[in-house]
Design an enzyme around this catalytic site. Structure first.
Site, mmCIF file in Angstrom:
data_model
loop_
_atom_site.group_PDB
_atom_site.id
_atom_site.type_symbol
_atom_site.label_atom_id
_atom_site.label_comp_id
_atom_site.label_asym_id
_atom_site.label_seq_id
_atom_site.Cartn_x
_atom_site.Cartn_y
_atom_site.Cartn_z
ATOM 1 N N GLN A 22 0.865 -1.216 0.013
ATOM 2 C CA GLN A 22 -0.006 -0.040 -0.082
ATOM 3 C C GLN A 22 0.708 1.302 0.063
ATOM 4 O O GLN A 22 0.537 2.287 -0.584
ATOM 5 C CB GLN A 22 -0.961 -0.096 1.025
ATOM 6 C CG GLN A 22 -0.578 -0.345 2.445
ATOM 7 C CD GLN A 22 -1.629 0.016 3.555
ATOM 8 O OE1 GLN A 22 -2.606 0.592 3.393
ATOM 9 N NE2 GLN A 22 -1.253 -0.435 4.587
ATOM 10 N N ALA A 62 8.119 -5.008 3.455
ATOM 11 C CA ALA A 62 8.360 -5.446 4.969
ATOM 12 C C ALA A 62 7.498 -6.396 4.958
ATOM 13 O O ALA A 62 6.339 -6.638 4.430
ATOM 14 C CB ALA A 62 7.970 -4.450 5.793
ATOM 15 N N TYR A 123 6.840 -8.715 15.617
ATOM 16 C CA TYR A 123 7.083 -7.582 14.447
ATOM 17 C C TYR A 123 7.730 -6.342 14.743
ATOM 18 O O TYR A 123 8.640 -5.908 14.262
ATOM 19 C CB TYR A 123 5.882 -7.378 14.090
ATOM 20 C CG TYR A 123 5.453 -6.149 13.138
ATOM 21 C CD1 TYR A 123 5.883 -5.921 11.980
ATOM 22 C CD2 TYR A 123 5.037 -4.825 13.690
ATOM 23 C CE1 TYR A 123 5.614 -5.024 10.856
ATOM 24 C CE2 TYR A 123 4.954 -3.617 12.650
ATOM 25 C CZ TYR A 123 5.205 -3.878 11.227
ATOM 26 O OH TYR A 123 5.055 -2.724 10.711
ATOM 27 N N TRP A 145 -0.205 3.080 11.733
ATOM 28 C CA TRP A 145 -1.747 2.889 11.286
ATOM 29 C C TRP A 145 -2.018 3.160 9.832
ATOM 30 O O TRP A 145 -2.805 4.011 9.665
ATOM 31 C CB TRP A 145 -2.794 3.549 12.370
ATOM 32 C CG TRP A 145 -2.625 3.073 13.648
ATOM 33 C CD1 TRP A 145 -1.756 2.409 14.369
ATOM 34 C CD2 TRP A 145 -3.791 3.173 14.359
ATOM 35 N NE1 TRP A 145 -2.174 2.542 15.607
ATOM 36 C CE2 TRP A 145 -3.111 2.982 15.725
ATOM 37 C CE3 TRP A 145 -4.904 3.797 14.506
ATOM 38 C CZ2 TRP A 145 -4.184 2.787 16.923
ATOM 39 C CZ3 TRP A 145 -5.826 3.951 15.734
ATOM 40 C CH2 TRP A 145 -5.534 3.423 16.959
HETATM 41 N N1 LIG Z 1 0.560 -1.177 7.824
HETATM 42 C C1 LIG Z 1 0.703 -0.447 8.961
HETATM 43 O O1 LIG Z 1 -0.013 -0.001 9.532
HETATM 44 C C2 LIG Z 1 2.149 0.162 9.078
HETATM 45 C C3 LIG Z 1 2.133 1.120 10.209
HETATM 46 C C4 LIG Z 1 3.564 1.827 10.514
HETATM 47 C C5 LIG Z 1 4.446 1.274 9.531
HETATM 48 N N2 LIG Z 1 4.696 0.621 8.560
HETATM 49 C C6 LIG Z 1 5.724 0.238 7.723
HETATM 50 O O2 LIG Z 1 5.349 0.838 6.531
HETATM 51 C C7 LIG Z 1 5.928 0.170 5.353
HETATM 52 C C8 LIG Z 1 5.070 -0.232 4.429
HETATM 53 O O3 LIG Z 1 4.084 -1.008 5.082
HETATM 54 P P1 LIG Z 1 2.647 -1.300 4.076
HETATM 55 O O4 LIG Z 1 1.494 -0.970 4.928
HETATM 56 O O5 LIG Z 1 2.709 -0.600 2.783
HETATM 57 O O6 LIG Z 1 2.798 -2.835 3.956
HETATM 58 P P2 LIG Z 1 2.265 -3.851 2.850
HETATM 59 O O7 LIG Z 1 0.974 -3.210 2.135
HETATM 60 O O8 LIG Z 1 2.041 -5.236 3.488
HETATM 61 O O9 LIG Z 1 3.287 -3.901 1.784
HETATM 62 C C9 LIG Z 1 4.602 -4.552 2.012
HETATM 63 C C10 LIG Z 1 5.315 -5.045 0.863
HETATM 64 O O10 LIG Z 1 6.306 -5.599 0.991
HETATM 65 C C11 LIG Z 1 6.178 -6.732 0.253
HETATM 66 N N3 LIG Z 1 7.232 -7.894 0.790
HETATM 67 C C12 LIG Z 1 6.994 -8.862 1.591
HETATM 68 N N4 LIG Z 1 8.330 -9.670 1.681
HETATM 69 C C13 LIG Z 1 8.896 -9.125 0.800
HETATM 70 C C14 LIG Z 1 10.279 -9.827 0.360
HETATM 71 N N5 LIG Z 1 10.684 -10.769 0.930
HETATM 72 N N6 LIG Z 1 10.714 -9.222 -0.770
HETATM 73 C C15 LIG Z 1 10.320 -8.317 -1.405
HETATM 74 N N7 LIG Z 1 9.035 -7.660 -0.992
HETATM 75 C C16 LIG Z 1 8.503 -8.235 0.083
HETATM 76 C C17 LIG Z 1 4.881 -7.202 0.349
HETATM 77 O O11 LIG Z 1 4.661 -8.308 -0.930
HETATM 78 P P3 LIG Z 1 3.508 -9.481 -0.901
HETATM 79 O O12 LIG Z 1 2.111 -8.736 -0.964
HETATM 80 O O13 LIG Z 1 3.903 -10.149 -2.018
HETATM 81 O O14 LIG Z 1 3.738 -10.019 0.608
HETATM 82 C C18 LIG Z 1 4.240 -6.098 -0.097
HETATM 83 O O15 LIG Z 1 4.090 -5.538 -1.155
HETATM 84 C C19 LIG Z 1 6.651 -1.116 6.256
HETATM 85 O O16 LIG Z 1 7.846 -1.112 6.512
HETATM 86 C C20 LIG Z 1 5.875 -1.325 7.409
HETATM 87 O O17 LIG Z 1 6.430 -1.805 8.346
HETATM 88 C C21 LIG Z 1 3.270 0.067 8.276
#
Ligand SMILES: NC(=O)c1ccc[n+]([C@@H]2O[C@H](COP(=O)([O-])OP(=O)(O)OC[C@H]3O[C@@H](n4cnc5c(N)ncnc54)[C@H](OP(=O)(O)O)[C@@H]3O)[C@@H](O)[C@H]2O)c1
Length: 271
Positions: A22, A62, A123, A145
């Site tokens: 996302q 991630a 995590y 979030w």
């Molecule tokens: N979501 C939250 O609420 C939140 C809050 C605070 C911080 N964050 C941080 O913000 C960042 C972005 O999060 P997001 O919400 O965009 O997460 P997301 O929608 O889950 O996107 C993460 C992406 O990473 C990919 N990924 C997972 N394992 C991988 C691997 N081994 N090699 C390459 N790509 C891989 C996933 O691919 P697949 O779809 O194929 O698994 C997905 O496309 C992350 O660092 C997260 O920790 C997130």
């Protein structure tokens, strides 16, 4: 150096990892000339492929399944620690995204960059170690979030449930700042003009998940009631911080719009 990086945002030398996620999707929309790499292009648990010239890496790949990380902490670490180290090995300036879940949530005033982290979950621990793996010459952008028009997130889940049910049960004892990925992605352009290190970048305002659900239904015109429950009632594998509002104490930190503005922007995109 900052000037060169800023100029490069308009060129093909910016790489976005996790481009299918996302935040990765929002980064690609915000920086259309960037090269987006999905997991199919580069599984970050492996060393980086030859990507040619790279001026800046926006590392959004991630392991984000908080509960699954409790069961598979080593797999989560391979992505969140090993993957970040591999992103740093590209040798270009790096923006690494991190989380409010590095904190234990015992404060009742916003967490700032100098507050000591103390993650409650596997995590959170992998993300904290990932911050260290990014290296000292990186921007660590902690946000919270996240939600957006694509992928798996609370807004999309609530919209789907709210259209099916009369009532949903949502926790009312975790407080944070829901942050729209479009607003966070736009702030990256500001971050790279700032000194490296940790930056807290989250939406203005705060709420509980139950308050957020009520706002989603209200803004989307969905007649679904929210039953406020306690986290303990859900019995999920990973503990979450009860309070994880992030604010910056650093001069020049980007200021994001209020979460409700982010919610409206997200709903506009979803049509
Ligand atoms: N979501 C939250 O609420 C939140 C809050 C605070 C911080 N964050 C941080 O913000 C960042 C972005 O999060 P997001 O919400 O965009 O997460 P997301 O929608 O889950 O996107 C993460 C992406 O990473 C990919 N990924 C997972 N394992 C991988 C691997 N081994 N090699 C390459 N790509 C891989 C996933 O691919 P697949 O779809 O194929 O698994 C997905 O496309 C992350 O660092 C997260 O920790 C997130």
């Amino acid at each position: 150096m900052e000037h060169a990086i800023a100029d490069s945002l308009g060129t093909r030398h910016v790489v976005v990892t996790g481009a299918g996620g996302q935040l990765g999707t929002a980064l690609r929309e915000t920086f259309p000339a960037a090269r987006g790499l999905t997991r199919a292009d580069w599984d970050v648990t492996f060393p980086p492929p030859d990507l040619g010239d790279v001026d800046l890496v926006l590392h959004a790949a991630a392991w984000t399944d908080v509960d699954a990380a409790e069961m598979s902490p080593q797999d989560a670490a391979a992505v969140n620690v090993g993957g970040t180290q591999h992103a740093a090995e590209l040798g270009a300036p790096l923006v690494a995204f991190s989380t409010d879940y590095v904190f234990d949530g015992t404060k009742r005033t916003p967490y700032v960059e100098s507050d000591p982290p103390n993650p409650l979950s596997a995590y959170g621990r992998t993300k904290l170690h990932g911050e260290a793996a990014a290296g000292e010459d990186s921007w660590i952008v902690r946000s919270s979030w996240l939600f957006g028009p694509t992928g798996k997130n609370f807004v999309r889940t609530m919209l789907a449930l709210g259209r099916e049910r009369d009532e949903v049960s949502v926790v009312d004892d975790q407080r944070g700042s829901p942050t729209y990925v479009g607003h966070l992605a736009a702030a990256v352009d500001e971050v790279i003009h700032l000194p490296v290190g940790i930056w807290h970048v989250a939406a203005a305002g705060d709420c509980t998940w139950a308050e957020f659900a009520e706002a989603i239904f209200q803004e989307a015109g969905i007649a679904c009631r929210v039953r406020r429950i306690a986290t303990a009632e859900l019995a999920r594998p990973a503990p979450r911080p009860a309070y994880s509002v992030l604010r910056s104490e650093r001069a020049g930190a980007p200021e994001l719009p209020h979460w409700r503005e982010g919610l409206r922007a997200c709903l506009d995109r979803l049509g």
